[in-house]
Write a protein that holds these residues in place. Structure first.
Motif, mmCIF file in Angstrom:
data_model
loop_
_atom_site.group_PDB
_atom_site.id
_atom_site.type_symbol
_atom_site.label_atom_id
_atom_site.label_comp_id
_atom_site.label_asym_id
_atom_site.label_seq_id
_atom_site.Cartn_x
_atom_site.Cartn_y
_atom_site.Cartn_z
ATOM 1 N N PHE A 56 56.662 107.587 -12.073
ATOM 2 C CA PHE A 56 57.854 106.805 -12.519
ATOM 3 C C PHE A 56 56.687 104.600 -11.795
ATOM 4 O O PHE A 56 56.702 103.733 -12.339
ATOM 5 C CB PHE A 56 59.289 106.167 -12.218
ATOM 6 N N ALA A 57 57.042 104.665 -10.136
ATOM 7 C CA ALA A 57 55.890 103.304 -9.472
ATOM 8 C C ALA A 57 54.769 103.286 -10.056
ATOM 9 O O ALA A 57 54.587 102.623 -10.512
ATOM 10 C CB ALA A 57 56.526 103.965 -8.166
ATOM 11 N N SER A 58 54.379 104.502 -10.461
ATOM 12 C CA SER A 58 52.764 104.693 -11.184
ATOM 13 C C SER A 58 52.314 104.065 -12.330
ATOM 14 O O SER A 58 51.825 103.252 -12.564
ATOM 15 C CB SER A 58 51.647 105.993 -10.676
ATOM 16 N N ALA A 59 53.317 104.273 -12.912
ATOM 17 C CA ALA A 59 53.746 104.012 -14.233
ATOM 18 C C ALA A 59 54.111 102.456 -14.468
ATOM 19 O O ALA A 59 53.399 101.750 -15.089
ATOM 20 C CB ALA A 59 54.871 104.389 -14.908
ATOM 21 N N VAL A 60 54.520 101.639 -13.923
ATOM 22 C CA VAL A 60 55.074 100.654 -13.774
ATOM 23 C C VAL A 60 53.434 99.672 -13.441
ATOM 24 O O VAL A 60 53.208 98.685 -14.030
ATOM 25 C CB VAL A 60 56.051 100.202 -13.066
ATOM 26 N N ALA A 61 53.121 100.464 -12.634
ATOM 27 C CA ALA A 61 51.629 99.596 -12.047
ATOM 28 C C ALA A 61 50.697 99.635 -13.372
ATOM 29 O O ALA A 61 49.318 98.475 -13.546
ATOM 30 C CB ALA A 61 50.852 100.172 -11.107
ATOM 31 N N ILE A 62 50.747 100.555 -14.072
ATOM 32 C CA ILE A 62 50.133 100.759 -14.927
ATOM 33 C C ILE A 62 50.076 99.597 -16.389
ATOM 34 O O ILE A 62 49.217 99.370 -16.947
ATOM 35 C CB ILE A 62 49.675 102.380 -15.861
ATOM 36 N N ALA A 63 51.038 99.617 -16.146
ATOM 37 C CA ALA A 63 52.224 98.909 -17.466
ATOM 38 C C ALA A 63 51.753 97.512 -17.001
ATOM 39 O O ALA A 63 51.548 96.946 -17.817
ATOM 40 C CB ALA A 63 53.274 98.996 -18.104
ATOM 41 N N PRO A 71 48.249 101.734 -6.189
ATOM 42 C CA PRO A 71 47.445 103.058 -6.378
ATOM 43 C C PRO A 71 48.201 104.069 -7.057
ATOM 44 O O PRO A 71 49.933 103.836 -7.547
ATOM 45 C CB PRO A 71 47.385 103.448 -5.113
ATOM 46 N N THR A 72 47.829 104.332 -8.183
ATOM 47 C CA THR A 72 49.080 105.577 -9.117
ATOM 48 C C THR A 72 48.911 106.641 -8.077
ATOM 49 O O THR A 72 47.205 106.857 -7.246
ATOM 50 C CB THR A 72 47.828 105.852 -10.307
ATOM 51 N N GLU A 73 49.940 107.600 -8.289
ATOM 52 C CA GLU A 73 49.567 109.080 -7.305
ATOM 53 C C GLU A 73 51.258 109.510 -7.972
ATOM 54 O O GLU A 73 51.992 109.154 -8.574
ATOM 55 C CB GLU A 73 49.884 108.554 -5.922
ATOM 56 N N HIS A 124 60.669 109.956 -1.499
ATOM 57 C CA HIS A 124 61.453 109.502 -2.822
ATOM 58 C C HIS A 124 60.687 107.897 -2.997
ATOM 59 O O HIS A 124 59.337 107.062 -1.391
ATOM 60 C CB HIS A 124 63.280 109.287 -2.825
ATOM 61 N N VAL A 125 60.594 107.566 -3.535
ATOM 62 C CA VAL A 125 60.099 105.904 -3.743
ATOM 63 C C VAL A 125 60.603 104.883 -4.563
ATOM 64 O O VAL A 125 61.008 106.018 -5.896
ATOM 65 C CB VAL A 125 58.438 105.975 -3.947
ATOM 66 N N GLY A 126 60.814 103.565 -4.539
ATOM 67 C CA GLY A 126 61.044 103.041 -5.503
ATOM 68 C C GLY A 126 60.421 101.653 -5.914
ATOM 69 O O GLY A 126 59.862 101.477 -4.281
ATOM 70 N N ILE A 127 60.932 100.981 -6.557
ATOM 71 C CA ILE A 127 60.422 99.561 -6.111
ATOM 72 C C ILE A 127 61.935 98.010 -6.216
ATOM 73 O O ILE A 127 62.783 98.589 -6.814
ATOM 74 C CB ILE A 127 59.908 99.094 -7.299
ATOM 75 N N VAL A 128 61.646 97.376 -4.997
ATOM 76 C CA VAL A 128 61.942 96.539 -4.745
ATOM 77 C C VAL A 128 62.363 95.664 -6.130
ATOM 78 O O VAL A 128 61.631 95.031 -6.362
ATOM 79 C CB VAL A 128 61.614 95.622 -3.583
ATOM 80 N N VAL A 138 67.228 97.744 -4.746
ATOM 81 C CA VAL A 138 65.737 99.022 -5.748
ATOM 82 C C VAL A 138 65.948 99.371 -7.143
ATOM 83 O O VAL A 138 67.377 99.963 -7.579
ATOM 84 C CB VAL A 138 65.640 100.043 -4.115
ATOM 85 N N ILE A 139 65.090 99.540 -7.627
ATOM 86 C CA ILE A 139 65.020 100.648 -9.053
ATOM 87 C C ILE A 139 64.356 101.461 -8.818
ATOM 88 O O ILE A 139 62.855 101.203 -8.298
ATOM 89 C CB ILE A 139 64.657 99.300 -10.287
ATOM 90 N N GLU A 140 64.518 102.595 -9.134
ATOM 91 C CA GLU A 140 63.871 104.146 -9.470
ATOM 92 C C GLU A 140 64.149 104.958 -9.556
ATOM 93 O O GLU A 140 65.185 104.956 -10.755
ATOM 94 C CB GLU A 140 64.444 104.702 -7.265
#
Length: 325
Positions: A56-63, A71-73, A124-128, A138-140
């Motif tokens: 999800f965190a990577s998809a946001v960067a892609i979008a 980075p995407t992972e 786990h990871v999220g976006i501030v 945070v959204i995760e």
């Protein structure tokens, strides 16, 4: 865009997926977006049944078109390694983050977390989304199998560290719209009043895998429902065809292709529940629910609480509701 606008773009894009979940398959568009980006990290295509927080965190960067600084992972530990390679890793649990920073967690953090630095394996990871200096919002992705919010204290337990993208390196000195060369779709602003749950007539013939995608796929026009909004996206609306519609749309579309807006479902709206619909968490509803008119008590993304005279009946997905009157 300024650095602040770039950060907000990442936050807005992440929030546009709020409520997507495994229970109804709506998380699949996130996985699909991640898998569409080449080369795939590790050459691995994520499955719909895999854990998907880093995805999800990577998809946001892609979008957002920011994969050169984010980075995407699909795995947290390797995600951290990639942030380190970019010189964008903050090894400090007490760091006060900004919107658009990436926060990683380690669920095995000890009880002495306030006086030690967590260097364990990330889980786990999220976006501030925001931080007031004391509390981080945070959204995760993959939070209880859905996209959702979390709040925790600065220097709180379980914080592993932060990926801090170099937004300044991508920023311009002027705000967007202040002299930048126009790009296709840039001036297409979301229609005022159009929101998640709005039923619209889609007049286009293309839908996109993300709000910032360049190449679209063919689809048929017709009635559809707005399921997500990316305010800063080139294709700001995510549409899914309504039941019985001749449309085949399932993706992000241009604002110019969204017409004849039917009023959105808002707090106080009178609604009916689609026959066969489940509760927001996938539970069963009594048969009488499908023939009763309810009032919307609360809306949080795609989650809508309905009831009668202020008494809650259930929480359901907004896509399963139809306006009455």
């Amino acid at each position: 865009m300024t650095e602040k606008e770039l950060r907000q773009k990442v936050v807005d894009t992440a929030v546009s997926y709020l409520g997507c979940k495994e229970a109804n398959g709506s998380h699949r568009k996130i996985i699909d977006l991640y898998n569409s980006h080449k080369p795939l990290a590790r050459g691995y295509a994520v499955k719909y049944t895999d854990a998907w927080c880093s995805t999800f965190a990577s998809a946001v960067a892609i979008a957002c078109g920011l994969t050169d600084i984010i980075p995407t992972e699909c795995g947290c530990e390797r995600h951290i390694d990639l942030f380190k390679k970019l010189g964008s890793w903050v090894e400090n649990d007490a760091y006060v983050p900004s919107p658009g920073d990436y926060i990683f967690y380690d669920w095995q953090d000890g009880s002495n977390y306030a006086t030690t630095n967590n260097t364990g394996s990330a889980d786990h990871v999220g976006i501030v989304v925001s931080c007031d200096g004391k509390t981080i919002k945070v959204i995760e992705g993959n939070m209880s199998d859905a996209v959702g919010y979390r709040k925790l204290a600065v220097n709180g337990r379980y914080i592993r560290g932060f990926g801090v993208p170099k937004y300044a390196s991508k920023a311009t000195s002027a705000p967007s719209g202040g002299g930048e060369a126009p790009t296709p779709g840039k001036d297409e602003k979301p229609t005022p009043g159009l929101a998640v749950g709005s039923v619209v007539t889609f007049t286009g013939t293309k839908h996109y895998i993300s709000s910032m995608a360049v190449n679209g796929k063919s689809c048929k026009p017709g009635e559809a429902k707005v399921t997500a909004v990316a305010k800063s996206g080139k294709h700001p609306y995510h549409l899914i065809k309504t039941t019985g519609s001749s449309s085949t749309v399932y993706g992000w579309v241009d604002a110019a292709d969204v017409k004849e807006v039917v009023p959105a479902i808002v707090k106080g709206s009178r609604v009916k529940v689609a026959k066969g619909a489940k509760t927001y968490n996938g539970g069963s509803l009594a048969s009488y629910v499908y023939t009763t008119t309810y009032t919307v008590i609360q809306i949080d993304g795609s989650r809508v609480v309905i009831g009668i005279n202020g008494v809650v009946t259930a929480a359901v997905n907004i896509k399963d509701l139809t306006l009455v009157g």
